[in-house]
Design a protein around this motif. Sequence first.
Motif, mmCIF file in Angstrom:
data_model
loop_
_atom_site.group_PDB
_atom_site.id
_atom_site.type_symbol
_atom_site.label_atom_id
_atom_site.label_comp_id
_atom_site.label_asym_id
_atom_site.label_seq_id
_atom_site.Cartn_x
_atom_site.Cartn_y
_atom_site.Cartn_z
ATOM 1 N N LEU A 1 65.499 111.395 70.869
ATOM 2 C CA LEU A 1 64.351 110.587 71.245
ATOM 3 C C LEU A 1 64.368 109.223 70.655
ATOM 4 C CD1 LEU A 1 61.542 113.285 72.329
ATOM 5 C CD2 LEU A 1 63.200 111.318 74.045
ATOM 6 N N ASP A 2 64.696 109.970 68.487
ATOM 7 C CA ASP A 2 63.847 108.552 67.772
ATOM 8 C C ASP A 2 65.195 108.036 67.728
ATOM 9 O OD1 ASP A 2 62.070 110.473 66.803
ATOM 10 O OD2 ASP A 2 63.136 111.824 65.573
ATOM 11 N N GLU A 3 66.721 107.937 67.745
ATOM 12 C CA GLU A 3 67.228 107.418 68.116
ATOM 13 C C GLU A 3 67.373 106.081 69.642
ATOM 14 O OE1 GLU A 3 70.934 104.686 67.699
ATOM 15 O OE2 GLU A 3 69.736 105.616 66.198
ATOM 16 N N LEU A 4 66.557 106.449 70.576
ATOM 17 C CA LEU A 4 66.303 106.172 71.660
ATOM 18 C C LEU A 4 65.472 105.255 71.208
ATOM 19 C CD1 LEU A 4 67.331 105.349 75.140
ATOM 20 C CD2 LEU A 4 65.832 107.376 75.252
ATOM 21 N N SER A 5 64.736 105.657 71.034
ATOM 22 C CA SER A 5 63.101 105.095 70.716
ATOM 23 C C SER A 5 63.512 103.793 69.301
ATOM 24 C CB SER A 5 61.826 106.148 69.919
ATOM 25 O OG SER A 5 60.690 105.033 69.630
ATOM 26 N N ARG A 6 64.152 103.715 68.601
ATOM 27 C CA ARG A 6 65.216 102.528 67.810
ATOM 28 C C ARG A 6 65.633 101.889 68.288
ATOM 29 N NH1 ARG A 6 68.820 100.781 65.327
ATOM 30 N NH2 ARG A 6 70.197 102.286 66.101
ATOM 31 N N GLY B 1 62.489 99.796 71.043
ATOM 32 C CA GLY B 1 61.866 99.322 70.342
ATOM 33 C C GLY B 1 60.472 99.484 71.077
ATOM 34 N N ARG B 2 60.394 101.392 71.739
ATOM 35 C CA ARG B 2 59.430 101.467 72.388
ATOM 36 C C ARG B 2 59.771 102.785 72.250
ATOM 37 N NH1 ARG B 2 57.766 97.746 76.296
ATOM 38 N NH2 ARG B 2 58.729 95.715 76.703
ATOM 39 N N GLY B 3 57.796 103.587 72.556
ATOM 40 C CA GLY B 3 58.010 105.040 72.210
ATOM 41 C C GLY B 3 58.462 106.035 73.284
ATOM 42 N N VAL B 4 59.300 106.941 73.353
ATOM 43 C CA VAL B 4 59.611 107.713 73.735
ATOM 44 C C VAL B 4 58.983 108.979 74.045
ATOM 45 C CG1 VAL B 4 61.640 105.959 74.566
ATOM 46 C CG2 VAL B 4 61.728 108.507 73.444
ATOM 47 N N SER B 5 58.664 109.440 75.505
ATOM 48 C CA SER B 5 58.469 110.952 75.300
ATOM 49 C C SER B 5 58.867 111.697 76.297
ATOM 50 C CB SER B 5 57.092 111.439 75.354
ATOM 51 O OG SER B 5 56.585 111.191 76.982
ATOM 52 N N VAL B 6 59.071 113.296 76.870
ATOM 53 C CA VAL B 6 59.909 113.679 77.235
ATOM 54 C C VAL B 6 59.058 114.931 77.682
ATOM 55 C CG1 VAL B 6 61.785 115.959 77.675
ATOM 56 C CG2 VAL B 6 62.477 113.892 76.527
ATOM 57 N N ASP B 7 58.645 115.679 78.960
ATOM 58 C CA ASP B 7 57.099 116.421 79.878
ATOM 59 C C ASP B 7 58.300 117.405 80.488
ATOM 60 O OD1 ASP B 7 55.848 114.537 78.690
ATOM 61 O OD2 ASP B 7 54.698 113.458 80.153
ATOM 62 N N ASP B 8 58.137 118.294 80.647
ATOM 63 C CA ASP B 8 58.875 119.490 80.938
ATOM 64 C C ASP B 8 57.378 119.480 82.726
ATOM 65 O OD1 ASP B 8 56.777 120.996 81.209
ATOM 66 O OD2 ASP B 8 57.869 122.681 80.359
ATOM 67 N N HIS C 1 58.369 113.837 71.481
ATOM 68 C CA HIS C 1 58.469 112.866 71.558
ATOM 69 C C HIS C 1 58.893 112.000 70.249
ATOM 70 C CE1 HIS C 1 55.291 113.147 68.886
ATOM 71 N NE2 HIS C 1 55.292 114.011 69.248
ATOM 72 N N SER C 2 59.206 110.822 70.413
ATOM 73 C CA SER C 2 59.658 109.757 69.200
ATOM 74 C C SER C 2 58.234 109.433 68.078
ATOM 75 C CB SER C 2 59.959 108.574 70.173
ATOM 76 O OG SER C 2 58.645 107.518 69.990
ATOM 77 N N ALA C 3 58.865 109.306 67.301
ATOM 78 C CA ALA C 3 57.354 108.658 65.751
ATOM 79 C C ALA C 3 56.728 107.776 66.995
ATOM 80 C CB ALA C 3 58.184 108.477 64.847
ATOM 81 N N GLN C 4 55.242 107.743 66.333
ATOM 82 C CA GLN C 4 54.319 106.729 67.287
ATOM 83 C C GLN C 4 55.130 105.332 67.059
ATOM 84 O OE1 GLN C 4 52.605 108.108 69.728
ATOM 85 N NE2 GLN C 4 53.146 109.760 68.732
ATOM 86 N N THR C 5 54.613 104.662 67.681
ATOM 87 C CA THR C 5 54.887 102.839 67.811
ATOM 88 C C THR C 5 53.607 102.489 68.168
ATOM 89 O OG1 THR C 5 55.816 102.658 70.322
ATOM 90 C CG2 THR C 5 57.149 103.320 68.542
ATOM 91 N N ASP C 6 53.408 100.960 68.192
ATOM 92 C CA ASP C 6 52.531 100.359 68.025
ATOM 93 C C ASP C 6 51.557 100.158 69.969
ATOM 94 O OD1 ASP C 6 52.589 99.446 65.368
ATOM 95 O OD2 ASP C 6 53.065 97.370 65.403
ATOM 96 N N ASP C 7 53.065 100.180 70.489
ATOM 97 C CA ASP C 7 52.697 100.624 72.367
ATOM 98 C C ASP C 7 52.177 101.839 72.508
ATOM 99 O OD1 ASP C 7 54.822 101.881 71.300
ATOM 100 O OD2 ASP C 7 55.226 100.656 73.330
#
Length: 280
Positions: free
Chosen positions: A5-10, A13-20, A28-34
């Motif tokens: 997730l962190d690599e994908l977010s990098r 350049g956007r926040g990403v997360s996984v829900d079941d 979830h990735s580290a928080q981003t400005d968006d």
Amino acid sequence: MQELLDELSRVLGRGVSVDDVAGRVVAHSAQTDDVDQARVRAILTRRVPADVAAWQEQHGIATATGPVRVPENAALGFQQRVGFPLRHNGVLVGYLWVLGDVPGLDLGGRLAALAAQVPAGERTPVRVVVALEPRVVRTVPAADAVPDLPGYVGVSDPHPPDRTGAAYQQALAAAELARLDPALPDRVRWSELGAYRLLLGAAPDEVLAGLSEVLLRTLEVYLDCGCEVRAAAERLHLHRTSLYYRLGRIAELTGRDLADGGARLELHLALKLVRLARRP
């Protein structure tokens, strides 16, 4: 999963997360400005809020086979995002969410890798029955009106057609709990989940409806005393006959059998949640 997730977010350049599929935030990735308020709420509670889940499902994410773009909803604090269904061996196990728009994005093997890391217990298929209210007469479907399906089956409370998403969440929770808790039958309604409903956010006032302040106090002392009639009667300064009468009224008004451990747990939890809600 976190590294993916962190690599994908990098890269995006956007926040990403996984829900079941039950709406729990798996990672979830580290928080981003968006990041938006809807995602902040989900991360803090580790669960997608019911109104947000309903908005996402309204746009087809629960049945999608490919990416789904869900538009902004300012009332929910929900920013536009794209959802990718995650499947493991053909079974839907969750969703990858990318904040903002991602035109032409192909995640390829990353989706398969993420799906493989969703906790194994979430992959077992369950069946759900969504009960919808007729538009004129509001009735609860009879038990024999629910299809006789194999496996673990969860049935929602009746909902109006515009609340299908909430009904689906109830039915899914019931089916999953039927699979996880051997004390529950394989086929269970949301209304039969007892304390689990409260843990999943149901209002405790629904459980305690109809009880006067005197009966609420009586019930709480009785449960606090481990259902020991003599100790409860002494604390309440009551004759045991009077206490038995009150307990009978409580059982009648709540529709709960006070000899049942599950009913006791549900009532006790409801009482404590009401107290918790009164904190300053």
